[in-house]
Scaffold this active site. Structure first.
Site, PDB file in Angstrom:
ATOM      1  N   SER A 124      29.440 -40.206 -80.953  1.00  4.71           N
ATOM      2  CA  SER A 124      28.629 -41.331 -81.738  1.00  4.71           C
ATOM      3  C   SER A 124      28.238 -41.706 -83.213  1.00  4.71           C
ATOM      4  O   SER A 124      29.060 -40.812 -83.964  1.00  4.71           O
ATOM      5  CB  SER A 124      26.790 -40.306 -81.955  1.00  4.71           C
ATOM      6  OG  SER A 124      26.139 -41.381 -82.735  1.00  4.71           O
ATOM      7  N   TYR A 148      21.878 -32.495 -84.784  1.00  3.21           N
ATOM      8  CA  TYR A 148      22.460 -33.188 -84.145  1.00  3.21           C
ATOM      9  C   TYR A 148      23.769 -34.139 -84.161  1.00  3.21           C
ATOM     10  O   TYR A 148      24.992 -33.495 -83.471  1.00  3.21           O
ATOM     11  CB  TYR A 148      21.751 -34.814 -83.605  1.00  3.21           C
ATOM     12  CG  TYR A 148      22.163 -36.133 -83.072  1.00  3.21           C
ATOM     13  CD1 TYR A 148      22.505 -35.504 -81.552  1.00  3.21           C
ATOM     14  CD2 TYR A 148      22.944 -37.176 -83.574  1.00  3.21           C
ATOM     15  CE1 TYR A 148      22.947 -36.154 -80.762  1.00  3.21           C
ATOM     16  CE2 TYR A 148      22.942 -37.973 -82.606  1.00  3.21           C
ATOM     17  CZ  TYR A 148      23.006 -37.733 -81.096  1.00  3.21           C
ATOM     18  OH  TYR A 148      24.174 -38.881 -80.220  1.00  3.21           O
ATOM     19  N   LYS A 152      27.405 -33.007 -83.082  1.00  6.35           N
ATOM     20  CA  LYS A 152      29.429 -34.306 -82.018  1.00  6.35           C
ATOM     21  C   LYS A 152      30.097 -34.609 -82.934  1.00  6.35           C
ATOM     22  O   LYS A 152      31.600 -33.792 -82.394  1.00  6.35           O
ATOM     23  CB  LYS A 152      28.646 -35.938 -82.283  1.00  6.35           C
ATOM     24  CG  LYS A 152      27.073 -36.067 -81.379  1.00  6.35           C
ATOM     25  CD  LYS A 152      26.946 -35.898 -80.415  1.00  6.35           C
ATOM     26  CE  LYS A 152      26.199 -36.442 -79.361  1.00  6.35           C
ATOM     27  NZ  LYS A 152      27.179 -35.952 -77.879  1.00  6.35           N
TER      28      LYS A 152
HETATM   29  P1  NAD Z   1      19.741 -39.530 -71.978  1.00  6.19           P
HETATM   30  O1  NAD Z   1      18.668 -38.195 -72.788  1.00  6.19           O
HETATM   31  O2  NAD Z   1      19.248 -39.984 -71.762  1.00  6.19           O
HETATM   32  O3  NAD Z   1      20.887 -38.131 -71.442  1.00  6.19           O
HETATM   33  C1  NAD Z   1      21.025 -37.519 -71.372  1.00  6.19           C
HETATM   34  C2  NAD Z   1      21.395 -36.701 -69.948  1.00  6.19           C
HETATM   35  O4  NAD Z   1      21.537 -35.223 -70.416  1.00  6.19           O
HETATM   36  C3  NAD Z   1      19.453 -36.432 -69.114  1.00  6.19           C
HETATM   37  O5  NAD Z   1      20.122 -37.197 -67.918  1.00  6.19           O
HETATM   38  C4  NAD Z   1      19.711 -34.663 -69.508  1.00  6.19           C
HETATM   39  O6  NAD Z   1      18.702 -34.261 -68.320  1.00  6.19           O
HETATM   40  C5  NAD Z   1      20.926 -34.552 -69.894  1.00  6.19           C
HETATM   41  N1  NAD Z   1      20.958 -32.634 -70.396  1.00  6.19           N
HETATM   42  C6  NAD Z   1      20.868 -32.525 -71.913  1.00  6.19           C
HETATM   43  N2  NAD Z   1      20.837 -31.748 -72.243  1.00  6.19           N
HETATM   44  C7  NAD Z   1      21.111 -30.791 -70.274  1.00  6.19           C
HETATM   45  C8  NAD Z   1      22.176 -29.323 -70.135  1.00  6.19           C
HETATM   46  N3  NAD Z   1      22.106 -28.621 -70.862  1.00  6.19           N
HETATM   47  N4  NAD Z   1      22.393 -29.593 -69.008  1.00  6.19           N
HETATM   48  C9  NAD Z   1      22.532 -30.498 -67.809  1.00  6.19           C
HETATM   49  N5  NAD Z   1      22.237 -31.976 -68.623  1.00  6.19           N
HETATM   50  C10 NAD Z   1      21.581 -32.370 -69.419  1.00  6.19           C
HETATM   51  O7  NAD Z   1      20.395 -40.171 -73.284  1.00  6.19           O
HETATM   52  P2  NAD Z   1      21.740 -40.832 -72.815  1.00  6.19           P
HETATM   53  O8  NAD Z   1      20.736 -41.774 -74.084  1.00  6.19           O
HETATM   54  O9  NAD Z   1      22.757 -42.082 -72.215  1.00  6.19           O
HETATM   55  O10 NAD Z   1      23.083 -40.146 -74.045  1.00  6.19           O
HETATM   56  C11 NAD Z   1      24.224 -39.472 -73.548  1.00  6.19           C
HETATM   57  C12 NAD Z   1      25.042 -38.858 -74.596  1.00  6.19           C
HETATM   58  O11 NAD Z   1      25.182 -40.123 -75.270  1.00  6.19           O
HETATM   59  C13 NAD Z   1      24.326 -37.491 -75.147  1.00  6.19           C
HETATM   60  O12 NAD Z   1      25.854 -37.200 -75.483  1.00  6.19           O
HETATM   61  C14 NAD Z   1      23.935 -38.931 -76.376  1.00  6.19           C
HETATM   62  O13 NAD Z   1      23.659 -37.707 -77.476  1.00  6.19           O
HETATM   63  C15 NAD Z   1      25.460 -39.763 -76.893  1.00  6.19           C
HETATM   64  N6  NAD Z   1      24.947 -40.799 -77.477  1.00  6.19           N
HETATM   65  C16 NAD Z   1      23.918 -41.316 -77.442  1.00  6.19           C
HETATM   66  C17 NAD Z   1      23.317 -42.564 -78.128  1.00  6.19           C
HETATM   67  C18 NAD Z   1      22.361 -43.246 -77.696  1.00  6.19           C
HETATM   68  O14 NAD Z   1      22.070 -44.011 -78.876  1.00  6.19           O
HETATM   69  N7  NAD Z   1      21.554 -43.702 -76.444  1.00  6.19           N
HETATM   70  C19 NAD Z   1      23.763 -42.966 -79.254  1.00  6.19           C
HETATM   71  C20 NAD Z   1      25.329 -42.466 -79.674  1.00  6.19           C
HETATM   72  C21 NAD Z   1      25.766 -40.869 -78.960  1.00  6.19           C
HETATM   73  C1  UD1 Z   2      19.625 -43.692 -84.578  1.00  5.15           C
HETATM   74  C2  UD1 Z   2      20.231 -41.955 -85.199  1.00  5.15           C
HETATM   75  C3  UD1 Z   2      21.640 -41.810 -85.086  1.00  5.15           C
HETATM   76  C4  UD1 Z   2      21.691 -41.979 -83.517  1.00  5.15           C
HETATM   77  C5  UD1 Z   2      21.182 -43.254 -83.087  1.00  5.15           C
HETATM   78  C6  UD1 Z   2      21.573 -43.655 -81.719  1.00  5.15           C
HETATM   79  C7  UD1 Z   2      18.731 -41.906 -87.016  1.00  5.15           C
HETATM   80  C8  UD1 Z   2      18.728 -41.566 -89.119  1.00  5.15           C
HETATM   81  N1  UD1 Z   2      19.596 -42.007 -86.702  1.00  5.15           N
HETATM   82  O1  UD1 Z   2      20.752 -44.304 -85.389  1.00  5.15           O
HETATM   83  O2  UD1 Z   2      22.246 -40.532 -85.241  1.00  5.15           O
HETATM   84  O3  UD1 Z   2      23.309 -42.133 -82.998  1.00  5.15           O
HETATM   85  O4  UD1 Z   2      19.832 -43.366 -83.298  1.00  5.15           O
HETATM   86  O5  UD1 Z   2      20.578 -42.856 -81.218  1.00  5.15           O
HETATM   87  O6  UD1 Z   2      17.397 -41.979 -86.615  1.00  5.15           O
HETATM   88  N2  UD1 Z   2      13.726 -48.710 -87.755  1.00  5.15           N
HETATM   89  C9  UD1 Z   2      12.645 -49.996 -87.748  1.00  5.15           C
HETATM   90  N3  UD1 Z   2      11.519 -49.453 -87.083  1.00  5.15           N
HETATM   91  C10 UD1 Z   2      11.620 -47.966 -85.662  1.00  5.15           C
HETATM   92  C11 UD1 Z   2      13.095 -47.634 -86.087  1.00  5.15           C
HETATM   93  C12 UD1 Z   2      14.009 -47.986 -86.337  1.00  5.15           C
HETATM   94  O7  UD1 Z   2      12.934 -50.282 -88.463  1.00  5.15           O
HETATM   95  O8  UD1 Z   2      10.451 -48.393 -85.445  1.00  5.15           O
HETATM   96  C13 UD1 Z   2      15.286 -49.544 -87.620  1.00  5.15           C
HETATM   97  C14 UD1 Z   2      16.040 -48.793 -88.611  1.00  5.15           C
HETATM   98  O9  UD1 Z   2      15.450 -48.055 -90.110  1.00  5.15           O
HETATM   99  C15 UD1 Z   2      17.065 -49.269 -88.804  1.00  5.15           C
HETATM  100  C16 UD1 Z   2      17.470 -49.636 -86.937  1.00  5.15           C
HETATM  101  O10 UD1 Z   2      16.128 -49.819 -86.870  1.00  5.15           O
HETATM  102  O11 UD1 Z   2      17.876 -49.987 -89.844  1.00  5.15           O
HETATM  103  C17 UD1 Z   2      18.298 -48.910 -85.474  1.00  5.15           C
HETATM  104  O12 UD1 Z   2      16.987 -47.984 -86.338  1.00  5.15           O
HETATM  105  P1  UD1 Z   2      17.562 -46.652 -84.472  1.00  5.15           P
HETATM  106  O13 UD1 Z   2      16.866 -47.485 -83.045  1.00  5.15           O
HETATM  107  O14 UD1 Z   2      16.774 -45.360 -84.569  1.00  5.15           O
HETATM  108  O15 UD1 Z   2      18.791 -46.553 -84.453  1.00  5.15           O
HETATM  109  P2  UD1 Z   2      19.940 -45.780 -85.879  1.00  5.15           P
HETATM  110  O16 UD1 Z   2      19.114 -45.361 -86.997  1.00  5.15           O
HETATM  111  O17 UD1 Z   2      21.204 -46.801 -86.206  1.00  5.15           O
END
Ligand code: NAD
Ligand code: UD1
Length: 330
Positions: A124, A148, A152
């Protein structure tokens, strides 16, 4: 190739499974359904015409993973499974460390036993911490401010150590920026339970009337309109980035870290306006205090992804809003 996708019923995983199947890969999913539903498998099948093989199992269950690897000749793993809510990770850090770190260690152990040493890992942009200036480049110093983010960072280090210890390993660490939107079919997307923490699902819920009003966390940042700037990326673009990373990992050894973003920053208010335009619905918002731990601006330098993987995001904010809105309406 036959690919194991951990977390394959989740948000990013399900979109990646669709693209893998469209390209002719065979997919095996392991997911414990802690944050997703088995019905996603039907939707994946409707979109791609193929139902992926599915095991409801936890990646910490070594015997369950062993039997998956003995039943299938897995050639590479795309590892999405993990817990991802920043605030929750502060409340229940042990669960986060155990799920994300123990889970990955067990997965790597079983992969090694099976002789499968190719992995694409979900990292991330959170690892860029609070002290870098945009655009974020892969060789900048990393840090984390919450459990979290630390999972990572630690996993990036653990997986890198593995590639140093054994030259047969190939790992691509993908640092995602802010994935939003949904599949253009409207069948799969992001459906967080409870009140969303992230901006896009919050906006979508305000637009459909499930929540009354968006709180914009701060309008006094050093950004063009004072609200936080992020690099939003269409989840389908992100999924396609995994296919490129997989090709790269299959053809090389060692570790590479690659940003997956668009290199474009969008402010909170710009995203609200784009969503209103695409949906035709007014999104109520009010200005609220800054959220602890937020930075003003976060967007990617994407040169490495372009040069190394031959990948570039092609969708814009309008596409993300339109597709996310279509999913929300369904
Ligand atoms: P998500 O929660 O939709 O998907 C994760 C999946 O993993 C879920 O279906 C959950 O049931 C499964 N899971 C969790 N723990 C498990 C375990 N121990 N064994 C088996 N299955 C398990 O999340 P996502 O948004 O699709 O994210 C996927 C990956 O990307 C995650 O590792 C997350 O940290 C990373 N990531 C996501 C974002 C984002 O904004 N969505 C940003 C940066 C990184
Ligand atoms: C957040 C996480 C980050 C994670 C990412 C994806 C925090 C501090 N960071 O990032 O670690 O990798 O999500 O899951 O939680 N905002 C509002 N109102 C809201 C929600 C968000 O104004 O109700 C603003 C935030 O201040 C930010 C932007 O929207 O400026 C995006 O926020 P968000 O979607 O939560 O993502 P990140 O903060 O970038």
């Amino acid at each position: 190739m036959k690919i194991l996708v951990t977390g394959g019923t989740g948000f990013i995983g399900s979109h990646t499974v669709v693209e893998l199947q469209k390209t002719g890969h065979e997919v095996v999913i392991v997911d414990n359904l802690s944050n997703s539903s088995e019905t996603v498998l039907d939707d994946i099948c409707t979109i791609s015409g193929t139902r992926p093989i599915f095991y409801k199992a936890d990646i910490r269950d070594k015997e369950a993973l062993r039997s998956v690897f003995s039943e299938h000749k897995i050639e590479a793993v795309i590892h999405f499974a993990g817990l991802k809510a920043v605030g929750e990770s502060v409340q229940i850090p042990l669960e986060y460390y155990h799920n994300n770190i123990t889970g990955t260690l067990i997965l790597c152990d079983v992969m090694r036993e099976a002789g499968c040493k190719t992995m694409v890992f979900s990292s991330s942009a959170t690892v860029y911490g609070m002290n870098n200036t945009v655009p974020f480049k892969e060789d900048m110093p990393t840090s984390a401010t919450n459990p979290y983010g630390r999972t990572k960072l630690m996993l990036e280090q653990i997986l890198s150590d593995l590639t140093v210890s054994d030259p047969e390993w190939s790992v691509v660490l993908l640092r995602y920026f802010n994935p939003i939107g949904a599949h253009p079919s409207g069948l799969i997307g992001e459906n967080p339970s409870g009140i969303p923490n992230n901006l896009f699902p919050y906006i979508a819920r305000v637009a459909v009337g499930m929540l009354p009003c968006l709180s914009v966390f701060g309008n006094d940042y050093d950004t063009p309109d004072g609200t936080g700037v992020r690099d939003y990326i269409h989840v389908v673009d992100l999924a396609l980035g995994h296919l490129k990373a997989l090709d790269f990992a299959a053809a090389h050894k060692g570790v590479e870290t690659v940003n997956l973003g668009t290199s474009r920053g969008t402010s909170v208010l710009e995203l609200v306006r784009a969503f209103e335009k695409e949906s035709g619905v007014k999104v109520n918002y009010k200005i609220a205090p800054r959220r602890a731990g937020d930075i003003a601006s976060c967007y990617a330098d994407t040169e490495k992804a372009e040069k190394l993987l031959g990948w570039k995001a092609k969708y814009g904010i309008e596409d993300m809003c339109r597709d996310g809105w279509r999913y929300m309406n369904k």
